[in-house]
Design a protein around this motif. Sequence first.
Motif, PDB file in Angstrom:
ATOM      1  N   THR A 261      36.766  43.763  42.503  1.00  0.00           N
ATOM      2  CA  THR A 261      35.173  43.765  42.838  1.00  0.00           C
ATOM      3  C   THR A 261      34.842  42.387  42.193  1.00  0.00           C
ATOM      4  O   THR A 261      33.429  42.277  42.392  1.00  0.00           O
ATOM      5  CB  THR A 261      34.688  44.968  42.233  1.00  0.00           C
ATOM      6  OG1 THR A 261      34.517  45.077  40.737  1.00  0.00           O
ATOM      7  CG2 THR A 261      35.697  46.125  43.399  1.00  0.00           C
ATOM      8  N   CYS A 262      35.198  41.756  41.146  1.00  0.00           N
ATOM      9  CA  CYS A 262      34.633  40.413  40.024  1.00  0.00           C
ATOM     10  C   CYS A 262      34.380  39.716  40.980  1.00  0.00           C
ATOM     11  O   CYS A 262      35.644  39.130  42.089  1.00  0.00           O
ATOM     12  CB  CYS A 262      35.838  40.066  38.599  1.00  0.00           C
ATOM     13  SG  CYS A 262      35.820  41.630  37.436  1.00  0.00           S
TER      14      CYS A 262
ATOM     15  N   LYS B   5      39.044  48.110  39.629  1.00  0.00           N
ATOM     16  CA  LYS B   5      37.395  46.816  39.315  1.00  0.00           C
ATOM     17  C   LYS B   5      37.812  45.230  39.588  1.00  0.00           C
ATOM     18  O   LYS B   5      36.978  44.344  39.804  1.00  0.00           O
ATOM     19  CB  LYS B   5      36.802  47.283  37.675  1.00  0.00           C
ATOM     20  CG  LYS B   5      35.821  46.508  37.516  1.00  0.00           C
ATOM     21  CD  LYS B   5      35.123  47.447  36.458  1.00  0.00           C
ATOM     22  CE  LYS B   5      33.804  46.610  36.015  1.00  0.00           C
ATOM     23  NZ  LYS B   5      32.862  46.957  36.607  1.00  0.00           N
ATOM     24  N   PHE B   6      38.794  44.353  38.643  1.00  0.00           N
ATOM     25  CA  PHE B   6      39.152  43.272  39.157  1.00  0.00           C
ATOM     26  C   PHE B   6      39.183  42.813  40.270  1.00  0.00           C
ATOM     27  O   PHE B   6      38.452  41.978  40.163  1.00  0.00           O
ATOM     28  CB  PHE B   6      40.863  43.395  37.792  1.00  0.00           C
ATOM     29  CG  PHE B   6      41.606  41.826  38.029  1.00  0.00           C
ATOM     30  CD1 PHE B   6      41.115  41.088  37.767  1.00  0.00           C
ATOM     31  CD2 PHE B   6      41.537  41.527  39.106  1.00  0.00           C
ATOM     32  CE1 PHE B   6      41.655  39.922  37.806  1.00  0.00           C
ATOM     33  CE2 PHE B   6      42.596  39.455  39.271  1.00  0.00           C
ATOM     34  CZ  PHE B   6      42.502  39.680  38.366  1.00  0.00           C
TER      35      PHE B   6
ATOM     36  N   ARG C 144      33.887  34.660  32.676  1.00  0.00           N
ATOM     37  CA  ARG C 144      33.469  35.025  34.010  1.00  0.00           C
ATOM     38  C   ARG C 144      33.945  36.766  33.930  1.00  0.00           C
ATOM     39  O   ARG C 144      33.745  38.404  34.094  1.00  0.00           O
ATOM     40  CB  ARG C 144      32.551  34.390  34.675  1.00  0.00           C
ATOM     41  CG  ARG C 144      31.940  33.886  34.651  1.00  0.00           C
ATOM     42  CD  ARG C 144      31.256  32.839  35.692  1.00  0.00           C
ATOM     43  NE  ARG C 144      32.371  32.365  36.863  1.00  0.00           N
ATOM     44  CZ  ARG C 144      32.529  30.863  36.106  1.00  0.00           C
ATOM     45  NH1 ARG C 144      31.206  30.555  35.806  1.00  0.00           N
ATOM     46  NH2 ARG C 144      32.347  29.723  36.534  1.00  0.00           N
ATOM     47  N   VAL C 145      35.425  36.768  34.363  1.00  0.00           N
ATOM     48  CA  VAL C 145      36.009  38.168  34.660  1.00  0.00           C
ATOM     49  C   VAL C 145      36.053  38.961  33.310  1.00  0.00           C
ATOM     50  O   VAL C 145      36.200  40.376  33.452  1.00  0.00           O
ATOM     51  CB  VAL C 145      37.302  37.329  34.779  1.00  0.00           C
ATOM     52  CG1 VAL C 145      38.380  39.111  35.049  1.00  0.00           C
ATOM     53  CG2 VAL C 145      37.827  36.373  36.085  1.00  0.00           C
TER      54      VAL C 145
ATOM     55  N   THR D 128      40.330  32.488  40.740  1.00  0.00           N
ATOM     56  CA  THR D 128      39.556  32.464  40.942  1.00  0.00           C
ATOM     57  C   THR D 128      38.634  30.856  40.634  1.00  0.00           C
ATOM     58  O   THR D 128      39.084  30.324  41.708  1.00  0.00           O
ATOM     59  CB  THR D 128      39.286  32.016  38.987  1.00  0.00           C
ATOM     60  OG1 THR D 128      39.886  30.934  38.560  1.00  0.00           O
ATOM     61  CG2 THR D 128      40.359  32.782  38.281  1.00  0.00           C
TER      62      THR D 128
ATOM     63  N   GLU E 261      33.911  36.699  40.093  1.00  0.00           N
ATOM     64  CA  GLU E 261      34.621  35.476  39.465  1.00  0.00           C
ATOM     65  C   GLU E 261      35.752  35.260  40.842  1.00  0.00           C
ATOM     66  O   GLU E 261      37.084  34.334  40.982  1.00  0.00           O
ATOM     67  CB  GLU E 261      34.650  35.539  38.471  1.00  0.00           C
ATOM     68  CG  GLU E 261      35.716  33.889  38.160  1.00  0.00           C
ATOM     69  CD  GLU E 261      35.195  32.944  37.908  1.00  0.00           C
ATOM     70  OE1 GLU E 261      35.848  31.658  38.847  1.00  0.00           O
ATOM     71  OE2 GLU E 261      33.768  32.548  38.676  1.00  0.00           O
TER      72      GLU E 261
ATOM     73  N   THR F 214      33.504  39.274  31.416  1.00  0.00           N
ATOM     74  CA  THR F 214      32.581  39.952  31.713  1.00  0.00           C
ATOM     75  C   THR F 214      32.962  41.303  32.357  1.00  0.00           C
ATOM     76  O   THR F 214      31.911  42.044  31.859  1.00  0.00           O
ATOM     77  CB  THR F 214      31.595  38.996  31.514  1.00  0.00           C
ATOM     78  OG1 THR F 214      31.190  38.118  30.382  1.00  0.00           O
ATOM     79  CG2 THR F 214      29.508  39.473  31.619  1.00  0.00           C
ATOM     80  N   CYS F 215      32.912  40.607  33.572  1.00  0.00           N
ATOM     81  CA  CYS F 215      32.873  41.797  34.400  1.00  0.00           C
ATOM     82  C   CYS F 215      32.859  42.596  33.847  1.00  0.00           C
ATOM     83  O   CYS F 215      32.972  44.141  34.335  1.00  0.00           O
ATOM     84  CB  CYS F 215      33.131  41.470  35.563  1.00  0.00           C
ATOM     85  SG  CYS F 215      33.614  42.832  37.531  1.00  0.00           S
ATOM     86  N   MET F 216      34.600  42.585  33.604  1.00  0.00           N
ATOM     87  CA  MET F 216      35.349  44.187  33.455  1.00  0.00           C
ATOM     88  C   MET F 216      35.486  44.439  31.736  1.00  0.00           C
ATOM     89  O   MET F 216      35.334  46.026  31.968  1.00  0.00           O
ATOM     90  CB  MET F 216      37.070  43.291  32.673  1.00  0.00           C
ATOM     91  CG  MET F 216      37.935  42.943  33.972  1.00  0.00           C
ATOM     92  SD  MET F 216      38.409  43.688  35.691  1.00  0.00           S
ATOM     93  CE  MET F 216      39.024  44.980  34.637  1.00  0.00           C
TER      94      MET F 216
END
Length: 554
Positions: free
Chosen positions: A220-221, A217-218, A172-173, A239, A223, A175-177
Amino acid sequence: MLMVSRAENQEAADRFWELALAMEIKGDRWRSSSYLKASSSIEELAEPLQIISERGELRRIEGVGESIAAKLNELLSTGRIEALEAVRDLLPEDLPIFRDAPVLGLGAIAELVSNLDVRSVDALLRALDEGVLSTNIRIGEDAERRIKEWLVWRREEAAEVPTPYALRSAERVLTCMQEGGIVSRIELSGPARRKVAAVANITLLFASPTPELAIAKFGTCPEITELTVVERDLAVGKTSSGAGCMLRQVTEQRFALENFRRTGPQAHVDEVLSALEARYGPLSAEEGPFSTEAEIYGAAGQELVPEEMRDRGRPYDGVVAKTDLLGDLRVRSILTDGSINVEMMAEAAASIGHSYICLCDRLGRRVDGETLARRNDMVDEADARSPVTLLKGIEVNIAPDGKLEAPPSLLEDMDLVIASVNTKLDMGEDGMRARILHALDDPCMDVLGHPCGRVLGLRERVIQDLRPIAERAAERKVALEINAHPDRQDLDDNDAYGLYELGAFYSLGTDSACPLKPQDWDWAVSMVRRAGLEPQRMLNVLPPHALQQREWRK
């Protein structure tokens, strides 16, 4: 002296709390209330019970009448209460977890045991995963959420988060990153990449022309539940799985080698880099023009070793491959709420690529012989049109005396019988070994289920030395299970690898419920590959008719 007295008082309070729970499970609310009141009063005492007893004043404690005073004197003189021992089998295993879990009061625990047959922490995890607690009027959705969070915290504190759960967080992290083009490259690293059983942390390496934006950005994830460290080129957060997650910047030029080093293990890294430096000399400050790990191994004159096999050193052709394994030998078709899912399991198994699955539901209070007969009728009906072969299996408990807790007539109707220790987990090493050795002599037993009895981060293994058990199992041609469920992973790869020389057979199962997930089977395959097992000792390579006829036992 004060600490000792408090410990003794707490011990007595705990015993009466257990009596209260046993009575609640039996439905004797009046006695339950009486024992619970006595437990609370004892817990609040400022004076040692022994001194109060010597003065003959136990009945002056609130809630302590003649009967409870007699039990207190019995406990003080003998260290036990016979009335409690007589009903101890009613209590769930892993009782401290049930008692300490938030919002699980006496009544809710009794509800879990009596109505849902949730009698252990592994059964509790199942019920939570299936969502049945949220629909129970004595528990509810909010309580279910809080219990889940508490169990995650327990694993976080133990630094033992099952890696499959940590990998879901990592995915999930990642994918977000990867959204927005801020990072040019980002990959999983560290022990989780090697698919070890459990981890405390996840490591993600990234390359980016704007590392400060990637770090932002990390945070704001979705997860990432909490940021604990933020620096220019590094961030650490928590997490939802309980595993920590470290995001670290690496230059593109160093990326492959840095990931190789951090993936480990150290002995394997040292071996490969020593071979590389022997050919080309010490690495430069930029650490070589490697864009992939395959190039690193090639430069060292070695074959690429898959991440999950690096703990065993060199790969070899004899290790079992995914294509060798024809099916999953432990899935559950009966859920905690009693619903039976046969055709859905078959369809999911076909989509994964299985030739067969074995439905191994645990015999117990809710899953009795009549329920299994109904399931078997559904299997017979579905098997004719199923894209995969459906095998009828069962899991039975091994009683403390080593007998299988099921009539032979029931077991003889099954294609596969898994026998496991699921009760009386506090017998001690010698008692547990004798119990299992006796069970292995039962001709109905095909597989010893989850041999160590552990639940990662929540219950330690109940038996340490498996060699005598593995030797007897090899003699009797009883397979040792590799239960690949994330919560168990039992046998783990170290045990499976170490016992192979004794002639052991192995049975691989995900212990999954509906719906079956491809990633669960992928994890199961990685477990046997990490152990370096060969296909000829895996029951899963046998076709269905060979399993039904127990050909490996002949």
